[in-house]
Design a protein around this motif. Structure first.
Motif, short mmCIF file in Angstrom:
data_model
loop_
_atom_site.label_atom_id
_atom_site.label_comp_id
_atom_site.label_asym_id
_atom_site.label_seq_id
_atom_site.Cartn_x
_atom_site.Cartn_y
_atom_site.Cartn_z
N LEU A 139 0.83 -1.21 0.00
CA LEU A 139 0.00 0.00 0.00
C LEU A 139 0.86 1.26 0.00
O LEU A 139 1.71 1.42 0.88
CB LEU A 139 -0.91 -0.01 1.24
N PRO A 140 0.69 2.17 -0.97
CA PRO A 140 1.44 3.42 -0.95
C PRO A 140 1.14 4.22 0.30
O PRO A 140 0.01 4.20 0.81
CB PRO A 140 0.94 4.15 -2.20
N CYS A 141 2.13 4.93 0.81
CA CYS A 141 1.97 5.73 2.03
C CYS A 141 2.60 7.10 1.86
O CYS A 141 3.72 7.22 1.38
CB CYS A 141 2.62 5.00 3.21
N HIS A 142 1.84 8.14 2.23
CA HIS A 142 2.32 9.51 2.17
C HIS A 142 2.32 10.06 3.60
O HIS A 142 1.27 10.09 4.26
CB HIS A 142 1.42 10.36 1.27
N VAL A 143 3.47 10.49 4.08
CA VAL A 143 3.62 10.96 5.45
C VAL A 143 3.45 12.48 5.52
O VAL A 143 4.08 13.22 4.74
CB VAL A 143 5.00 10.58 6.01
N LEU A 144 2.58 12.93 6.41
CA LEU A 144 2.46 14.35 6.73
C LEU A 144 3.19 14.60 8.04
O LEU A 144 2.79 14.07 9.08
CB LEU A 144 1.00 14.77 6.88
N LEU A 145 4.27 15.36 8.00
CA LEU A 145 4.96 15.76 9.22
C LEU A 145 4.23 16.98 9.77
O LEU A 145 4.45 18.11 9.33
CB LEU A 145 6.43 16.06 8.93
N THR A 146 3.31 16.72 10.68
CA THR A 146 2.39 17.75 11.17
C THR A 146 3.05 18.68 12.18
O THR A 146 4.14 18.41 12.68
CB THR A 146 1.16 17.09 11.81
N SER A 152 11.56 25.74 13.46
CA SER A 152 12.08 26.72 12.52
C SER A 152 12.12 26.10 11.14
O SER A 152 12.03 24.87 10.98
CB SER A 152 13.49 27.15 12.92
N ARG A 153 12.26 26.93 10.13
CA ARG A 153 12.29 26.43 8.76
C ARG A 153 13.43 25.44 8.57
O ARG A 153 13.26 24.39 7.94
CB ARG A 153 12.43 27.60 7.79
N GLY A 154 14.59 25.75 9.14
CA GLY A 154 15.74 24.86 9.00
C GLY A 154 15.54 23.53 9.70
O GLY A 154 15.86 22.47 9.16
N ALA A 155 15.00 23.59 10.91
CA ALA A 155 14.77 22.36 11.68
C ALA A 155 13.70 21.50 11.00
O ALA A 155 13.81 20.27 10.96
CB ALA A 155 14.35 22.70 13.10
N GLY A 156 12.68 22.15 10.46
CA GLY A 156 11.64 21.41 9.75
C GLY A 156 12.20 20.73 8.52
O GLY A 156 11.87 19.56 8.25
N GLY A 157 13.02 21.44 7.77
CA GLY A 157 13.64 20.86 6.59
C GLY A 157 14.53 19.68 6.93
O GLY A 157 14.57 18.68 6.21
N GLY A 158 15.24 19.79 8.06
CA GLY A 158 16.09 18.70 8.50
C GLY A 158 15.29 17.47 8.87
O GLY A 158 15.67 16.34 8.55
N ALA A 159 14.16 17.68 9.56
CA ALA A 159 13.29 16.56 9.94
C ALA A 159 12.71 15.89 8.71
O ALA A 159 12.60 14.65 8.66
CB ALA A 159 12.17 17.06 10.85
N LEU A 160 12.34 16.69 7.70
CA LEU A 160 11.80 16.14 6.46
C LEU A 160 12.85 15.30 5.74
O LEU A 160 12.56 14.19 5.27
CB LEU A 160 11.30 17.26 5.56
N GLN A 161 14.07 15.82 5.65
CA GLN A 161 15.15 15.10 4.98
C GLN A 161 15.44 13.77 5.68
O GLN A 161 15.61 12.74 5.03
CB GLN A 161 16.41 15.97 4.96
N LYS A 162 15.46 13.80 7.01
CA LYS A 162 15.73 12.58 7.78
C LYS A 162 14.63 11.55 7.58
O LYS A 162 14.90 10.35 7.42
CB LYS A 162 15.85 12.95 9.27
N THR A 163 13.39 12.02 7.57
CA THR A 163 12.25 11.11 7.40
C THR A 163 12.26 10.50 6.00
O THR A 163 12.04 9.29 5.84
CB THR A 163 10.92 11.86 7.63
N PRO A 171 10.82 -1.16 1.67
CA PRO A 171 10.25 -1.67 0.41
C PRO A 171 8.84 -1.13 0.22
O PRO A 171 8.01 -1.21 1.12
CB PRO A 171 10.25 -3.19 0.63
N GLY A 172 8.59 -0.54 -0.93
CA GLY A 172 7.27 0.01 -1.20
C GLY A 172 7.32 1.45 -1.66
O GLY A 172 8.40 2.01 -1.92
N GLU A 173 6.16 2.05 -1.77
CA GLU A 173 6.02 3.42 -2.28
C GLU A 173 5.73 4.37 -1.12
O GLU A 173 4.63 4.37 -0.56
CB GLU A 173 4.88 3.48 -3.30
N PHE A 174 6.72 5.19 -0.76
CA PHE A 174 6.59 6.11 0.37
C PHE A 174 7.03 7.51 -0.04
O PHE A 174 7.95 7.68 -0.84
CB PHE A 174 7.45 5.64 1.55
N SER A 175 6.36 8.50 0.52
CA SER A 175 6.72 9.91 0.29
C SER A 175 6.42 10.68 1.57
O SER A 175 5.75 10.18 2.48
CB SER A 175 5.94 10.48 -0.90
N ALA A 176 6.91 11.92 1.65
CA ALA A 176 6.71 12.71 2.86
C ALA A 176 6.73 14.20 2.55
O ALA A 176 7.33 14.63 1.55
CB ALA A 176 7.78 12.38 3.90
#
Length: 211
Positions: A139-146, A152-163, A171-176
């Protein structure tokens, strides 16, 4: 801009068993998240309907699968039970787990899962369980980092990159993406993912209920 009108979403029914779900035809997308990850707020923000999904400061309020339709007998949004540290008996948690596992594996009309994670605490053990279910079910999964407004913008971007890096190993179809109900950050991006999954041309043939 999104192709579907999410502001027309209406509540249809709640179900505690797969057999109580709407008939397994058409297309639907499910929303899930750890208790207090902002799932109800995200649904309300995406649909532009403030009171569509009930929000509560009490963890685990959503104990049923709630169905919303964009048009009568049309594409559906499925609000799944919150999971994690909800103050409910263990037997209830086990019942929820069985319900969700059966839903992911058997629901033919399910096109994808939108998984809410608090951007400050992503990829918890409970999140990992949901991701594993998606992998197992194909099952494809799309993550919302709520609650992206909490960083901060930088910290948020870092969390997104790490996720995204962690998802790339699965294995599978994932996005965030980053998302904020308060600031309405990422609403159009989320709607575009839903548009992709809720294309009625992808609908399966009709089958009897969710049993």
């Amino acid at each position: 801009m999104s192709g579907l009108d999410y502001t027309r979403a209406c509540f249809v029914k709640s179900a505690s068993r797969l057999s109580d779900l709407p008939p397994d035809s058409g297309v639907e997308v499910a929303f899930a998240g750890r208790s207090n990850a902002g799932k109800s707020t995200a649904i309300n923000t995406i649909t532009g309907r403030k009171g569509l999904a009930r929000t509560s400061k009490t963890p685990g309020r959503t104990q049923l699968i709630n169905t919303f339709e964009l048009v009568p007998d049309g594409p559906r949004l499925m609000d799944l039970p919150g999971y994690g540290f909800a103050k409910v008996p263990e037997r209830v948690k086990q019942q929820w787990a069985g319900l969700l596992d059966g839903y992911f594996r058997n629901r033919q009309s399910l096109r994808g899962l939108v998984l809410m994670m608090d951007v400050r605490r992503p990829l918890t053990d409970f999140d990992q369980q949901m991701l594993a279910w998606c992998s197992d079910a194909g099952l494809p999964c799309h993550v919302l980092l709520t609650k992206a407004d909490k960083l901060s913008r930088g910290a948020g971007g870092g969390a997104l990159q790490k996720t995204r890096a962690a998802l790339a190993k699965l294995p599978g179809e994932f996005s965030a993406q980053l998302f904020s109900g308060l600031k309405r950050t990422g609403v159009e991006e989320a709607r575009q993912k839903l548009d992709e999954w809720l294309d009625p041309r992808d609908a399966p043939e009709f089958s009897d209920g969710g049993a």
